[in-house]
Scaffold this motif. Sequence first.
Motif, PDB file in Angstrom:
ATOM      1  N   GLY A   1      43.558   7.473 106.763  1.00  0.00           N
ATOM      2  CA  GLY A   1      44.496   6.346 106.783  1.00  0.00           C
ATOM      3  C   GLY A   1      43.785   5.122 106.243  1.00  0.00           C
ATOM      4  O   GLY A   1      43.210   5.155 105.152  1.00  0.00           O
ATOM      5  N   SER A   2      43.744   4.059 107.025  1.00  0.00           N
ATOM      6  CA  SER A   2      43.137   2.815 106.551  1.00  0.00           C
ATOM      7  C   SER A   2      41.642   2.942 106.293  1.00  0.00           C
ATOM      8  O   SER A   2      41.095   2.168 105.503  1.00  0.00           O
ATOM      9  CB  SER A   2      43.403   1.672 107.534  1.00  0.00           C
ATOM     10  OG  SER A   2      42.799   1.931 108.785  1.00  0.00           O
ATOM     11  N   LEU A   3      40.979   3.908 106.903  1.00  0.00           N
ATOM     12  CA  LEU A   3      39.552   4.099 106.608  1.00  0.00           C
ATOM     13  C   LEU A   3      39.345   4.459 105.136  1.00  0.00           C
ATOM     14  O   LEU A   3      38.286   4.185 104.579  1.00  0.00           O
ATOM     15  CB  LEU A   3      38.941   5.192 107.485  1.00  0.00           C
ATOM     16  CG  LEU A   3      38.588   4.814 108.916  1.00  0.00           C
ATOM     17  CD1 LEU A   3      38.062   6.029 109.675  1.00  0.00           C
ATOM     18  CD2 LEU A   3      37.596   3.682 108.978  1.00  0.00           C
ATOM     19  N   MET A   4      40.351   5.060 104.491  1.00  0.00           N
ATOM     20  CA  MET A   4      40.217   5.414 103.070  1.00  0.00           C
ATOM     21  C   MET A   4      40.047   4.180 102.204  1.00  0.00           C
ATOM     22  O   MET A   4      39.301   4.194 101.243  1.00  0.00           O
ATOM     23  CB  MET A   4      41.445   6.197 102.571  1.00  0.00           C
ATOM     24  CG  MET A   4      41.568   7.584 103.120  1.00  0.00           C
ATOM     25  SD  MET A   4      42.870   8.540 102.293  1.00  0.00           S
ATOM     26  CE  MET A   4      44.293   7.490 102.422  1.00  0.00           C
ATOM     27  N   TRP A   5      40.748   3.119 102.530  1.00  0.00           N
ATOM     28  CA  TRP A   5      40.732   1.923 101.691  1.00  0.00           C
ATOM     29  C   TRP A   5      40.052   0.731 102.346  1.00  0.00           C
ATOM     30  O   TRP A   5      39.835  -0.293 101.701  1.00  0.00           O
ATOM     31  CB  TRP A   5      42.143   1.547 101.234  1.00  0.00           C
ATOM     32  CG  TRP A   5      43.210   1.573 102.281  1.00  0.00           C
ATOM     33  CD1 TRP A   5      43.990   2.631 102.649  1.00  0.00           C
ATOM     34  CD2 TRP A   5      43.649   0.485 103.100  1.00  0.00           C
ATOM     35  NE1 TRP A   5      44.864   2.284 103.635  1.00  0.00           N
ATOM     36  CE2 TRP A   5      44.686   0.967 103.928  1.00  0.00           C
ATOM     37  CE3 TRP A   5      43.271  -0.848 103.207  1.00  0.00           C
ATOM     38  CZ2 TRP A   5      45.344   0.166 104.857  1.00  0.00           C
ATOM     39  CZ3 TRP A   5      43.927  -1.642 104.132  1.00  0.00           C
ATOM     40  CH2 TRP A   5      44.951  -1.141 104.935  1.00  0.00           C
ATOM     41  N   ASN A   6      39.693   0.868 103.611  1.00  0.00           N
ATOM     42  CA  ASN A   6      39.014  -0.217 104.312  1.00  0.00           C
ATOM     43  C   ASN A   6      38.065   0.370 105.353  1.00  0.00           C
ATOM     44  O   ASN A   6      38.309   0.250 106.542  1.00  0.00           O
ATOM     45  CB  ASN A   6      40.047  -1.139 104.971  1.00  0.00           C
ATOM     46  CG  ASN A   6      39.404  -2.309 105.677  1.00  0.00           C
ATOM     47  OD1 ASN A   6      38.295  -2.729 105.355  1.00  0.00           O
ATOM     48  ND2 ASN A   6      40.100  -2.833 106.667  1.00  0.00           N
TER      49      ASN A   6
ATOM     50  N   VAL B   1      58.457   0.407 111.696  1.00  0.00           N
ATOM     51  CA  VAL B   1      57.471  -0.268 110.847  1.00  0.00           C
ATOM     52  C   VAL B   1      57.967  -1.639 110.387  1.00  0.00           C
ATOM     53  O   VAL B   1      57.196  -2.608 110.356  1.00  0.00           O
ATOM     54  CB  VAL B   1      57.105   0.626 109.636  1.00  0.00           C
ATOM     55  CG1 VAL B   1      56.313  -0.139 108.591  1.00  0.00           C
ATOM     56  CG2 VAL B   1      56.335   1.859 110.097  1.00  0.00           C
ATOM     57  N   LEU B   2      59.237  -1.752 110.037  1.00  0.00           N
ATOM     58  CA  LEU B   2      59.764  -2.996 109.476  1.00  0.00           C
ATOM     59  C   LEU B   2      59.521  -4.221 110.346  1.00  0.00           C
ATOM     60  O   LEU B   2      59.204  -5.289 109.829  1.00  0.00           O
ATOM     61  CB  LEU B   2      61.267  -2.860 109.202  1.00  0.00           C
ATOM     62  CG  LEU B   2      61.634  -2.275 107.859  1.00  0.00           C
ATOM     63  CD1 LEU B   2      63.131  -2.040 107.766  1.00  0.00           C
ATOM     64  CD2 LEU B   2      61.153  -3.159 106.716  1.00  0.00           C
ATOM     65  N   GLY B   3      59.682  -4.082 111.649  1.00  0.00           N
ATOM     66  CA  GLY B   3      59.597  -5.266 112.506  1.00  0.00           C
ATOM     67  C   GLY B   3      58.307  -5.423 113.267  1.00  0.00           C
ATOM     68  O   GLY B   3      58.225  -6.270 114.159  1.00  0.00           O
TER      69      GLY B   3
ATOM     70  N   GLY C   1      47.538  -7.337 111.194  1.00  0.00           N
ATOM     71  CA  GLY C   1      48.545  -7.741 110.224  1.00  0.00           C
ATOM     72  C   GLY C   1      49.851  -6.979 110.358  1.00  0.00           C
ATOM     73  O   GLY C   1      50.040  -6.162 111.267  1.00  0.00           O
ATOM     74  N   PRO C   2      50.783  -7.249 109.430  1.00  0.00           N
ATOM     75  CA  PRO C   2      52.100  -6.614 109.454  1.00  0.00           C
ATOM     76  C   PRO C   2      52.019  -5.104 109.221  1.00  0.00           C
ATOM     77  O   PRO C   2      51.261  -4.641 108.367  1.00  0.00           O
ATOM     78  CB  PRO C   2      52.862  -7.294 108.315  1.00  0.00           C
ATOM     79  CG  PRO C   2      52.111  -8.551 108.028  1.00  0.00           C
ATOM     80  CD  PRO C   2      50.684  -8.256 108.369  1.00  0.00           C
TER      81      PRO C   2
ATOM     82  N   TYR D   1      50.236  -2.204 106.084  1.00  0.00           N
ATOM     83  CA  TYR D   1      49.385  -1.044 106.366  1.00  0.00           C
ATOM     84  C   TYR D   1      49.956   0.221 105.719  1.00  0.00           C
ATOM     85  O   TYR D   1      49.246   0.969 105.048  1.00  0.00           O
ATOM     86  CB  TYR D   1      49.268  -0.867 107.884  1.00  0.00           C
ATOM     87  CG  TYR D   1      48.729   0.462 108.341  1.00  0.00           C
ATOM     88  CD1 TYR D   1      47.355   0.694 108.391  1.00  0.00           C
ATOM     89  CD2 TYR D   1      49.587   1.481 108.748  1.00  0.00           C
ATOM     90  CE1 TYR D   1      46.856   1.916 108.832  1.00  0.00           C
ATOM     91  CE2 TYR D   1      49.094   2.691 109.185  1.00  0.00           C
ATOM     92  CZ  TYR D   1      47.730   2.906 109.225  1.00  0.00           C
ATOM     93  OH  TYR D   1      47.239   4.116 109.666  1.00  0.00           O
ATOM     94  N   VAL D   2      51.239   0.448 105.914  1.00  0.00           N
ATOM     95  CA  VAL D   2      51.870   1.654 105.374  1.00  0.00           C
ATOM     96  C   VAL D   2      51.870   1.620 103.843  1.00  0.00           C
ATOM     97  O   VAL D   2      51.521   2.619 103.200  1.00  0.00           O
ATOM     98  CB  VAL D   2      53.305   1.827 105.933  1.00  0.00           C
ATOM     99  CG1 VAL D   2      54.023   2.975 105.250  1.00  0.00           C
ATOM    100  CG2 VAL D   2      53.257   2.066 107.445  1.00  0.00           C
ATOM    101  N   LEU D   3      52.225   0.475 103.265  1.00  0.00           N
ATOM    102  CA  LEU D   3      52.264   0.370 101.797  1.00  0.00           C
ATOM    103  C   LEU D   3      50.874   0.520 101.188  1.00  0.00           C
ATOM    104  O   LEU D   3      50.720   1.165 100.144  1.00  0.00           O
ATOM    105  CB  LEU D   3      52.902  -0.946 101.379  1.00  0.00           C
ATOM    106  CG  LEU D   3      54.408  -1.041 101.622  1.00  0.00           C
ATOM    107  CD1 LEU D   3      54.907  -2.469 101.428  1.00  0.00           C
ATOM    108  CD2 LEU D   3      55.165  -0.067 100.733  1.00  0.00           C
TER     109      LEU D   3
END
Length: 173
Positions: A10-15, A132-134, A140-141, A145-147
Amino acid sequence: MEDLWVFGYGSLMWNPGFPVQMASPALLKGAHRSLCVYSWVHRGTQERPGLVFGLDRGGACRGMAFRVDPGHRDDTIAYLREREQVTMVYREHWRPVTLADGTRVTALTYMVDRSHPQYAGALPVERQLDIVLGASGRSGPNPDYVLSTAAHLTELGIRDHKMEWLSRALKAA
């Protein structure tokens, strides 16, 4: 001291947030990436949970494996525990992964604890979109994260039809 490998899905891939000596696309068998964790801290709150990825049992997952210099091993593990185990929804595992060149290594990864109250299970994509939307949390939003994760999956050539649908829907919202 031996090398430390960390598997990110997940986010570990890009951060990753830790010093990386080497990075390689990698395959982990026996678990799959799923938007199956209610986020109460990083991308939501207990009052308005978001959704984040977890490694759930079954299938396979393409992600990134990061080799950490032995001198940074203890600091990296401490950092990952602080980041990934804030509410203990993930369990630390050492799992075999196959790197892009065919080399097999044992990597530290975090798998979802299905008995934890934050385990959302397999939600329909329409429900994922609503959640996810709200949502927004300390990091952060939730849509960001999903995008970002979806964009990095695309960059790596990883097709995930549900993520592609969710990404298009988030961009259209």
